[in-house]
Design an enzyme around this catalytic site. Structure first.
Site, PDB file in Angstrom:
ATOM      1  N   ASP A   1     -11.911   0.744   7.013  1.00 42.96           N
ATOM      2  CA  ASP A   1     -11.657   1.243   8.371  1.00 42.96           C
ATOM      3  C   ASP A   1     -10.575   2.321   8.426  1.00 42.96           C
ATOM      4  OD1 ASP A   1      -9.303  -0.217   8.110  1.00 42.96           O
ATOM      5  OD2 ASP A   1      -9.671  -1.527   9.835  1.00 42.96           O
TER       6      ASP A   1
ATOM      7  N   ARG B   1       0.054 -11.714   2.713  1.00 46.36           N
ATOM      8  CA  ARG B   1      -0.860 -11.684   3.844  1.00 46.36           C
ATOM      9  C   ARG B   1      -1.716 -12.948   3.935  1.00 46.36           C
ATOM     10  NH1 ARG B   1      -3.367  -6.677   6.431  1.00 46.36           N
ATOM     11  NH2 ARG B   1      -3.071  -8.205   8.096  1.00 46.36           N
TER      12      ARG B   1
ATOM     13  N   CYS C   1      -6.957  -0.932  13.136  1.00 49.08           N
ATOM     14  CA  CYS C   1      -6.312  -2.043  12.434  1.00 49.08           C
ATOM     15  C   CYS C   1      -5.675  -3.035  13.407  1.00 49.08           C
ATOM     16  CB  CYS C   1      -5.241  -1.518  11.477  1.00 49.08           C
ATOM     17  SG  CYS C   1      -5.885  -0.621  10.052  1.00 49.08           S
TER      18      CYS C   1
ATOM     19  N   ASN D   1      -7.910  -7.362  10.153  1.00 52.05           N
ATOM     20  CA  ASN D   1      -7.998  -7.940   8.813  1.00 52.05           C
ATOM     21  C   ASN D   1      -8.177  -9.451   8.818  1.00 52.05           C
ATOM     22  OD1 ASN D   1      -5.317  -5.694   7.980  1.00 52.05           O
ATOM     23  ND2 ASN D   1      -7.500  -5.280   7.865  1.00 52.05           N
TER      24      ASN D   1
ATOM     25  N   HIS E   1      -8.584   0.313   2.815  1.00 53.56           N
ATOM     26  CA  HIS E   1      -9.596  -0.425   3.574  1.00 53.56           C
ATOM     27  C   HIS E   1     -10.638   0.561   4.100  1.00 53.56           C
ATOM     28  CE1 HIS E   1      -6.935  -4.135   4.698  1.00 53.56           C
ATOM     29  NE2 HIS E   1      -7.762  -4.451   3.726  1.00 53.56           N
TER      30      HIS E   1
ATOM     31  N   ARG F   1      -9.133  -3.777  -2.043  1.00 53.99           N
ATOM     32  CA  ARG F   1      -8.736  -5.045  -1.414  1.00 53.99           C
ATOM     33  C   ARG F   1      -9.838  -6.105  -1.442  1.00 53.99           C
ATOM     34  NH1 ARG F   1      -4.364  -5.045   2.113  1.00 53.99           N
ATOM     35  NH2 ARG F   1      -2.757  -3.623   1.374  1.00 53.99           N
TER      36      ARG F   1
ATOM     37  N   ASN G   1       0.860  -1.181   0.000  1.00 56.28           N
ATOM     38  CA  ASN G   1       0.000   0.000   0.000  1.00 56.28           C
ATOM     39  C   ASN G   1       0.901   1.237   0.000  1.00 56.28           C
ATOM     40  OD1 ASN G   1       0.426   1.118   2.761  1.00 56.28           O
ATOM     41  ND2 ASN G   1      -0.516  -0.790   3.445  1.00 56.28           N
TER      42      ASN G   1
ATOM     43  N   ALA H   1       2.959   1.281   8.125  1.00 55.62           N
ATOM     44  CA  ALA H   1       2.476   0.111   7.387  1.00 55.62           C
ATOM     45  C   ALA H   1       1.042   0.306   6.901  1.00 55.62           C
ATOM     46  CB  ALA H   1       2.557  -1.133   8.256  1.00 55.62           C
TER      47      ALA H   1
END
Length: 273
Positions: A167, A89, A259, A70, A165, A136, A21, A253
């Site tokens: 959030d 991930r 998160c 996530n 995302h 995503r 990202n 990050a």
């Protein structure tokens, strides 16, 4: 009052090992000790608010396992496991699934080929699930969830890669109340939010880049990154108490307070029944 439960993962192996990202830079990297201090401070704040913080064991080679939001979507005793878009991930999923299976949840998987990144892209406000897609998660995943949950699911297209995302740009506070950064959504997405959520606090760009929307709501307390004074003042005027805590190491990050946490008992804004 129900016991508030949140899943966190210690940052033992957290670092910037890849770039998936716009926030991530291996050249800049992160400072492990500062990250650990900031993570502990967030955990202690939550415990001080009466939250039971449960732990997912960190794993070498999985630096983003720390971002438990996530892992998947929790709905009552069901855990809808994420299907990550990036392979780096996707390696987290067996550890997430094992934790939930071992703690009394029924682990559900979305159909093959459909990407879905959990509570990062799916947040209840009242009885409606608002779901981010394009960057995503896939809209087909949200259609699957609508059927599986028997709930209204409203897809919201995310158009800015910095807010990859949901959030990162939207945070429900209570049924009918939320904060959001309008520029992260297309015009239709903004209209959906304005139509279905009566009270919205707008977060300006500079504070959205401080991850002001990526907050943890515990009753009338809102735990958030530092540097969001305007948002904090707005929240106070609505009767909330903002609790700032520095999380800059995790913004490197592309994450912050929300998160780093996954509610196991439903968000403050969630009406599950």
């Amino acid at each position: 009052m129900r016991q508030r439960r949140i899943l966190m993962c210690p940052p033992d192996y957290y670092g910037i090992e890849y770039e998936i990202n716009p926030w991530m830079s291996r050249a800049r990297g992160s400072t492990p000790e500062r990250a650990r201090q900031q993570w502990i401070a967030l955990s202690e704040i939550l415990k001080g608010l009466g939250v039971s913080v449960e732990l997912l064991a960190p794993q070498p080679g999985l630096p983003d396992l720390v971002f438990t939001a996530n892992a998947g979507l929790v709905f009552k005793s069901q855990f809808f496991s994420s299907r990550f878009r990036h392979e780096v991930r996707a390696r987290e999923t067996p550890y997430d699934d094992a934790w939930f299976a071992g703690h009394g949840f029924t682990v559900e998987h979305l159909p093959e080929g459909i990407y879905f990144e959990g509570a990062g892209d799916a947040l209840f406000c009242g009885s409606t699930l608002f779901a981010g897609y394009r960057i995503r998660s896939d809209v087909q995943g949200h259609q699957f969830l609508a059927q599986a949950l028997g709930k209204q699911v409203l897809p919201l297209e995310l158009v800015n890669p910095r807010f990859y995302h949901l959030d990162t740009c939207f945070c429900p506070l209570a049924p009918g109340e939320a904060i959001y950064h309008p520029a992260a959504f297309d015009a239709y997405g903004r209209k959906v939010l304005q139509t279905h959520i009566p009270r919205l606090v707008t977060v300006e760009e500079s504070e959205a880049h401080r991850f002001g929307c990526n907050a943890v709501v515990v009753g009338k307390k809102v735990v958030m990154n530092t540097g969001c004074e305007r948002l904090a003042a707005e929240l106070k005027s609505w009767g909330y108490e903002p609790i700032p805590t520095e999380l800059d190491e995790f913004i490197k990050a592309g994450g912050s307070a929300k998160c780093l946490t996954l509610r196991l008992d439903g968000e403050e804004a969630a009406l599950w029944d």
